[in-house]
Design a protein around this motif. Structure first.
Motif, PDB file in Angstrom:
ATOM      1  N   UNK A   1       6.768  -7.473  -1.529  1.00  0.00           N
ATOM      2  CA  UNK A   1       6.864  -6.338  -0.601  1.00  0.00           C
ATOM      3  C   UNK A   1       5.474  -5.825  -0.218  1.00  0.00           C
ATOM      4  N   UNK A   2       5.286  -5.457   1.046  1.00  0.00           N
ATOM      5  CA  UNK A   2       3.970  -5.022   1.524  1.00  0.00           C
ATOM      6  C   UNK A   2       3.326  -3.919   0.682  1.00  0.00           C
ATOM      7  N   UNK A   3       4.106  -2.934   0.249  1.00  0.00           N
ATOM      8  CA  UNK A   3       3.526  -1.844  -0.547  1.00  0.00           C
ATOM      9  C   UNK A   3       3.017  -2.359  -1.890  1.00  0.00           C
ATOM     10  N   UNK A   4       3.777  -3.263  -2.505  1.00  0.00           N
ATOM     11  CA  UNK A   4       3.350  -3.836  -3.786  1.00  0.00           C
ATOM     12  C   UNK A   4       2.118  -4.717  -3.606  1.00  0.00           C
ATOM     13  N   UNK A   5       2.103  -5.482  -2.526  1.00  0.00           N
ATOM     14  CA  UNK A   5       0.961  -6.350  -2.262  1.00  0.00           C
ATOM     15  C   UNK A   5      -0.304  -5.519  -2.081  1.00  0.00           C
ATOM     16  N   UNK A   6      -0.185  -4.411  -1.367  1.00  0.00           N
ATOM     17  CA  UNK A   6      -1.345  -3.552  -1.138  1.00  0.00           C
ATOM     18  C   UNK A   6      -1.880  -2.998  -2.457  1.00  0.00           C
ATOM     19  N   UNK A   7      -0.970  -2.585  -3.355  1.00  0.00           N
ATOM     20  CA  UNK A   7      -1.415  -2.069  -4.656  1.00  0.00           C
ATOM     21  C   UNK A   7      -2.088  -3.166  -5.482  1.00  0.00           C
ATOM     22  N   UNK A   8      -1.541  -4.365  -5.423  1.00  0.00           N
ATOM     23  CA  UNK A   8      -2.154  -5.480  -6.144  1.00  0.00           C
ATOM     24  C   UNK A   8      -3.581  -5.720  -5.672  1.00  0.00           C
ATOM     25  N   UNK A   9      -3.738  -5.777  -4.354  1.00  0.00           N
ATOM     26  CA  UNK A   9      -5.047  -6.120  -3.791  1.00  0.00           C
ATOM     27  C   UNK A   9      -6.057  -4.990  -3.960  1.00  0.00           C
ATOM     28  N   UNK A  10      -5.587  -3.749  -3.941  1.00  0.00           N
ATOM     29  CA  UNK A  10      -6.513  -2.620  -4.017  1.00  0.00           C
ATOM     30  C   UNK A  10      -6.825  -2.200  -5.462  1.00  0.00           C
ATOM     31  N   UNK A  11      -5.812  -2.223  -6.327  1.00  0.00           N
ATOM     32  CA  UNK A  11      -5.991  -1.666  -7.672  1.00  0.00           C
ATOM     33  C   UNK A  11      -6.208  -2.714  -8.757  1.00  0.00           C
ATOM     34  N   UNK A  12      -5.492  -3.819  -8.701  1.00  0.00           N
ATOM     35  CA  UNK A  12      -5.562  -4.804  -9.779  1.00  0.00           C
ATOM     36  C   UNK A  12      -6.560  -5.914  -9.466  1.00  0.00           C
ATOM     37  N   UNK A  13      -6.351  -6.629  -8.343  1.00  0.00           N
ATOM     38  CA  UNK A  13      -7.240  -7.740  -8.014  1.00  0.00           C
ATOM     39  C   UNK A  13      -8.544  -7.279  -7.367  1.00  0.00           C
ATOM     40  N   UNK A  14      -8.474  -6.179  -6.619  1.00  0.00           N
ATOM     41  CA  UNK A  14      -9.629  -5.644  -5.885  1.00  0.00           C
ATOM     42  C   UNK A  14     -10.170  -6.651  -4.872  1.00  0.00           C
ATOM     43  N   UNK A  15      -9.318  -7.471  -4.349  1.00  0.00           N
ATOM     44  CA  UNK A  15      -9.627  -8.432  -3.302  1.00  0.00           C
ATOM     45  C   UNK A  15      -8.309  -8.984  -2.783  1.00  0.00           C
ATOM     46  N   UNK A  16      -8.346  -9.683  -1.676  1.00  0.00           N
ATOM     47  CA  UNK A  16      -7.108 -10.201  -1.106  1.00  0.00           C
ATOM     48  C   UNK A  16      -6.557 -11.321  -1.983  1.00  0.00           C
ATOM     49  N   UNK A  17      -5.240 -11.483  -1.946  1.00  0.00           N
ATOM     50  CA  UNK A  17      -4.627 -12.549  -2.729  1.00  0.00           C
ATOM     51  C   UNK A  17      -5.087 -13.925  -2.260  1.00  0.00           C
ATOM     52  N   UNK A  18      -5.401 -14.064  -1.001  1.00  0.00           N
ATOM     53  CA  UNK A  18      -5.925 -15.336  -0.497  1.00  0.00           C
ATOM     54  C   UNK A  18      -7.289 -15.649  -1.104  1.00  0.00           C
ATOM     55  N   UNK A  19      -8.118 -14.630  -1.243  1.00  0.00           N
ATOM     56  CA  UNK A  19      -9.425 -14.844  -1.881  1.00  0.00           C
ATOM     57  C   UNK A  19      -9.255 -15.285  -3.341  1.00  0.00           C
ATOM     58  N   UNK A  20      -8.310 -14.669  -4.009  1.00  0.00           N
ATOM     59  CA  UNK A  20      -8.041 -15.047  -5.398  1.00  0.00           C
ATOM     60  C   UNK A  20      -7.574 -16.494  -5.468  1.00  0.00           C
ATOM     61  N   UNK A  21      -6.688 -16.887  -4.527  1.00  0.00           N
ATOM     62  CA  UNK A  21      -6.213 -18.263  -4.515  1.00  0.00           C
ATOM     63  C   UNK A  21      -7.362 -19.257  -4.316  1.00  0.00           C
ATOM     64  N   UNK A  22      -8.304 -18.919  -3.487  1.00  0.00           N
ATOM     65  CA  UNK A  22      -9.443 -19.808  -3.277  1.00  0.00           C
ATOM     66  C   UNK A  22     -10.287 -19.933  -4.555  1.00  0.00           C
ATOM     67  N   UNK A  23     -10.391 -18.857  -5.295  1.00  0.00           N
ATOM     68  CA  UNK A  23     -11.091 -18.936  -6.575  1.00  0.00           C
ATOM     69  C   UNK A  23     -10.332 -19.846  -7.538  1.00  0.00           C
ATOM     70  N   UNK A  24      -8.995 -19.770  -7.505  1.00  0.00           N
ATOM     71  CA  UNK A  24      -8.184 -20.644  -8.350  1.00  0.00           C
ATOM     72  C   UNK A  24      -8.410 -22.108  -7.976  1.00  0.00           C
ATOM     73  N   UNK A  25      -8.479 -22.387  -6.695  1.00  0.00           N
ATOM     74  CA  UNK A  25      -8.713 -23.761  -6.244  1.00  0.00           C
ATOM     75  C   UNK A  25     -10.046 -24.266  -6.774  1.00  0.00           C
TER      76      UNK A  25
END
Length: 541
Positions: A390-414
């Motif tokens: 859900x958009x609201x959950x995604x926003x909290x993830x990116x702002x509070x937990x990951x502090x970056x976009x989920x796509x950026x995190x995926x690229x780090x995983x790659x």
């Protein structure tokens, strides 16, 4: 020795001490026999002398034989591993059980396991080279952890251990046997000059379930032995010898510990595994029975003494070592650990078994990691992909937990898995949910790394593996030199836990002989090792 039913008297050149400090010194002089005599001034304690049924000496109430700490536990454990005391510092992943920690304990006659889990092969190889250079001939172990999703790393670790002649491995987090752990054990089998089977590769298996313990107590499964032989990974002689020995030399019963744990009470779990070991021994009649040790919840001398009293061959400590100077944890993490209480721990999702819902025990005081990690697992269960969050959950993830976009995190995983384990990326290519799991595992993995490196900007996300023993230890050392994190040397902690365990074992012996010992006399207090006396304001009546 119990003298309640025999009218004995004590004789010696020294007069029994009746003052509190003097009595404590006698009780803590573990290398000498201790006599409790009745003096005109009251009950007194003295080291040395002798008891007799004749003459005009002082009436003898009780006596205790010398009890240096090396007499606790199993002499066979000490001999097998070449150590002075039946004590082991267990592995803490990511190098938290560091090379410095292992070296410091090896030089003091203790066994310690290097926390190789989660480290790249080249990092482990550098550490093994350091051991060869700095502690040649001294005992050490290296951790081999089972990660169901990273088979390649387990295989490469075993190949590394065999190539460098690592003679002791601590296997942890195994739910079932793998070809790799079996290969390590069998690759060290041979017949000695006298015809007996010799196992050069010693295996210590850390378990918390009877079914897992039984697998390690039995000989290696025939199907795995045959497969390893067909692949040329063991010799025909080693395959033939496999059924003569248990897979593990030692079984560590892991109770309520930090990290991976089932949080089972040691008094319930240890007797069960001891009975299982006895049953297996009656069936297989091994030349050397499997030894059973205890770990988890051991943060004070009283707890260590209790483990030995229940029949443990050796004891294993973990959380308390993480707060020591030689551990690989950051200074900030050590400060947090030094302030922990017994209730300051919580279960949270584990990075290496995230998809399976496996949890581990971590510090909750001073960090938001447990709450945030649990939220990630809730989203993993309710969503099929990153895109379906859900958009609201995604926003909290990116702002509070990951502090970056989920796509950026995926690229780090790659980038990470391209170097570490490309198979992970191949498995995620056709599975959006698998891709989501790798992204969430990024946070779980990085949170432990931030705690090791001491990233100040991520202090609220520190993942610090910790069990209640840490709080118990902190309570015990309050008022002593070990309260300050800067004074916590891993060898000091080991010496005091073992010496204190022997002290409390002696007190238990005197209690059973009818001596009433008040609480003020039953308090072993750690003082710097270079100080010859163990002073304390204690008394006996």
């Amino acid at each position: 020795m119990d003298v309640r039913d025999t009218p004995l008297r004590w004789y010696g050149e020294r007069y029994p001490s009746t003052d509190p400090a003097g009595i404590y010194h006698v009780l803590a002089d573990l290398e000498q026999p201790c006599f409790i005599a009745v003096t005109p001034e009251g009950i007194g304690a003295v080291s040395g002398g002798f008891a007799s049924a004749e003459g005009e000496g002082l009436p003898l109430l009780a006596a205790a034989e010398p009890l240096p700490p090396e007499r606790l536990g199993s002499a066979a454990f000490r001999t097998a591993h070449g150590v002075a005391q039946p004590y082991m510092a267990g592995a803490m992943a990511g190098g938290i059980a560091s090379a410095d920690l292992v070296i410091a304990l090896a030089r003091e006659g203790f066994l310690a396991s290097f926390g190789a889990a989660g480290l790249l092969p080249e990092t482990i190889e550098r550490t093994l080279a350091r051991f060869a250079a700095e502690i040649p001939g001294l005992p050490y172990a290296v951790n081999l952890i089972h990660s169901p999703s990273e088979d390649r790393l387990e295989r490469e670790a075993v190949e590394l251990f065999l190539r460098h002649g690592v003679r002791c491995v601590e296997a942890s987090a195994y739910m079932d046997l793998t070809p790799h752990v079996v290969r390590y054990r069998l690759a060290g089998l041979r017949r000695g000059p006298d015809g007996r089977v010799v196992a050069d590769n010693r295996l210590i298996a850390k378990i918390s379930r009877s079914e897992t313990a039984e697998r390690f107590m039995h000989p290696a499964p025939a199907t795995l032995v045959s497969a390893l032989l067909e692949q040329g990974l063991i010799t025909a002689e080693q395959a033939a010898l496999a059924h003569h020995v248990p897979l593990a030399d030692d079984i560590t019963v892991e109770a309520d510990s930090g990290g991976h744990t089932d949080r089972r009470p040691l008094p319930a779990l240890l007797p069960t595994i001891l009975r299982l070991r006895d049953s297996v021994q009656r069936e297989f009649r091994y030349a050397v029975p499997v030894r059973v040790g205890a770990g988890g919840g051991l943060g004070t001398p009283v707890a260590v003494a209790a483990a030995f009293a229940m029949g443990a061959a050796y004891v294993v400590t973990g959380s308390v070592n993480q707060s020591c100077l030689e551990s690989g944890a950051s200074a900030k993490s050590k400060e947090m650990l030094a302030e922990a209480g017994i209730a300051d721990c919580e279960m949270a999702p584990a990075a290496d078994m995230f998809e399976m819902g496996v949890e581990l025990q971590v510090l909750k005081k001073g960090t938001l990691f447990p709450m945030r990690a649990k939220r990630l697992y809730e989203l993993y269960q309710s969503c099929d992909s990153l895109e379906s969050i859900p958009p609201a959950d995604r926003a909290r993830l990116e702002q509070q937990i990951f502090r970056r976009s989920l796509e950026d995190v995926w690229q780090e995983c790659v980038t990470y898995f391209t170097r570490r384990d490309p198979e992970q990326l191949a498995r995620a290519a056709g599975s959006p949910k698998r891709r989501m799991a790798l992204v969430f595992r990024w946070y779980l993995g990085m949170s432990s790394r931030w705690a090791v490196t001491g990233d100040e900007g991520r202090a609220m996300d520190y993942q610090v593996w910790c069990g209640p023993a840490m709080g118990s230890f902190n309570d015990w050392v309050t008022g002593s030199y070990l309260k300050t994190p800067g004074n916590r040397r891993v060898a000091d902690v080991a010496h005091h836990l073992m010496r204190g365990a022997a002290f409390h074992t002696r007190l238990a012996q005197l209690r059973t002989a009818g001596v009433h010992i008040p609480a003020t006399a039953a308090d072993y207090r750690p003082i710097p090792l270079e100080t010859p006396a163990h002073g304390s304001s204690v008394g006996l009546r």
